[in-house]
Design an enzyme around this catalytic site. Sequence first.
Site, PDB file in Angstrom:
ATOM      1  N   CYS A 145      14.607  65.800  27.317  1.00 14.48           N
ATOM      2  CA  CYS A 145      14.865  65.422  28.706  1.00 14.48           C
ATOM      3  C   CYS A 145      14.456  66.536  29.664  1.00 14.48           C
ATOM      4  O   CYS A 145      15.198  67.492  29.870  1.00 14.48           O
ATOM      5  CB  CYS A 145      16.344  65.084  28.883  1.00 14.48           C
ATOM      6  SG  CYS A 145      16.749  64.686  30.584  1.00 14.48           S
ATOM      7  N   CYS A 148      16.756  67.048  32.623  1.00 14.80           N
ATOM      8  CA  CYS A 148      17.997  67.766  32.351  1.00 14.80           C
ATOM      9  C   CYS A 148      17.734  69.262  32.173  1.00 14.80           C
ATOM     10  O   CYS A 148      18.528  70.085  32.610  1.00 14.80           O
ATOM     11  CB  CYS A 148      18.658  67.267  31.062  1.00 14.80           C
ATOM     12  SG  CYS A 148      18.586  65.507  30.823  1.00 14.80           S
ATOM     13  N   ASP A 149      16.645  69.610  31.491  1.00  8.95           N
ATOM     14  CA  ASP A 149      16.482  70.980  31.011  1.00  8.95           C
ATOM     15  C   ASP A 149      15.314  71.749  31.620  1.00  8.95           C
ATOM     16  O   ASP A 149      15.198  72.958  31.409  1.00  8.95           O
ATOM     17  CB  ASP A 149      16.312  70.974  29.477  1.00  8.95           C
ATOM     18  CG  ASP A 149      17.524  70.365  28.796  1.00  8.95           C
ATOM     19  OD1 ASP A 149      18.637  70.548  29.313  1.00  8.95           O
ATOM     20  OD2 ASP A 149      17.360  69.705  27.749  1.00  8.95           O
TER      21      ASP A 149
END
Length: 330
Positions: A145, A148-149
């Site tokens: 992701c 997200c990261d």
Amino acid sequence: MIHNVIVLGSGPAGYTAALYAGRANLKPLMIDGGVGQGQEMQGAGGQLMLTTEVENYPGFEHGIQGPDLMQVMRKQVQRFDVQIVEEMADRVDLSSRPFTITAAGKEYQCKTLIIATGASAMWLGLPEERPAHEGGLGGRGVSACATCDGFFFRGQHVAVVGGGDTAMEEAIYLTNHCATVTVVHRRDSLRASKIMQERALKNPKIKFVWNSKIERINDPAAGEVTSLTLRNVVTGEQSELPVTGLFVAIGHRPNTSLFRGVLQTDESGYLVTHNDVRTNVVGVFACGDVQDTEYRQAITAAGSGCMAAIQAERLLEAENSGIESTSETW
Ligand code: NDP
């Protein structure tokens, strides 16, 4: 209490099914997937919670962020009589009606069930992808992701594996944070849509390594990603790609383990439906990515969620008028 309809999952398919069932006065119960721990069900909001800009969902002239779209859908269903249970379903008994669904130790019964459990990201199957507490680099440089990261890789050199729309989207997004993004693809042409291909190919921060597979993610002993060991599948040549992050974007698998052996699935595990959204069990419908091997779009998921709710309503109406559906007439 026996619910008219239970909806499992809360992506575009689940929310649309709940919206239609709610507006049909069926007072549906939605089990939304909770925080999404574990392999099955994506967690509330589904895959769009892990995406950035959605430009192809009609009604949003300038696009909308995936998580924002899901928030709007949730608020929209809450205007109607939809009860949301913030848990993951962990058992279903479809052997007789009413059906029984168990979530977090509590049993729920329903006359009809709409399955919208979606699909989850696939992994390469390399031991280094495992989480850190199992000796791997998952969460320590290996991610599925970018939204997200990506932030953690500011100014760094990272890689994305895959050649589909997800891989292109992840790569383009990562260029906002990273110095370079190298897409590693196992063939010499992309599967992604033309527009996404063009955007990625003309982005000066994105490089491509064609015809290559990742053999190893280095270096679990160091507790961080230092490079990838690649193998060219045409020449057999091995090479090292120095990167500090790997984003895996190679597709998805349907979240159907709850239904294995109970509902008919195809060889990849997708639920098999007929008449658009009917499964092989009378009263059980499936919609969205859990049964869609072809389109897998938010808008097609929403459309099939609508169909599932309408069909559930019609079945309940027919049964209330004394017309029975059997496995022969279903
Ligand atoms: P896809 O199945 O389309 O693509 C998966 C990619 O990963 C392929 O290029 C495939 O290679 C590669 N791959 C699969 N397994 C492996 C493996 N074991 N090792 C290396 N590479 C592998 O999945 P996506 O998630 O990209 O997209 C799914 C659907 O969602 C599509 O319909 C897509 O259009 C849609 N989507 C749309 C978006 C948008 O419109 N904005 C954004 C994201 C997704 P190969 O090509 O050789 O098979």
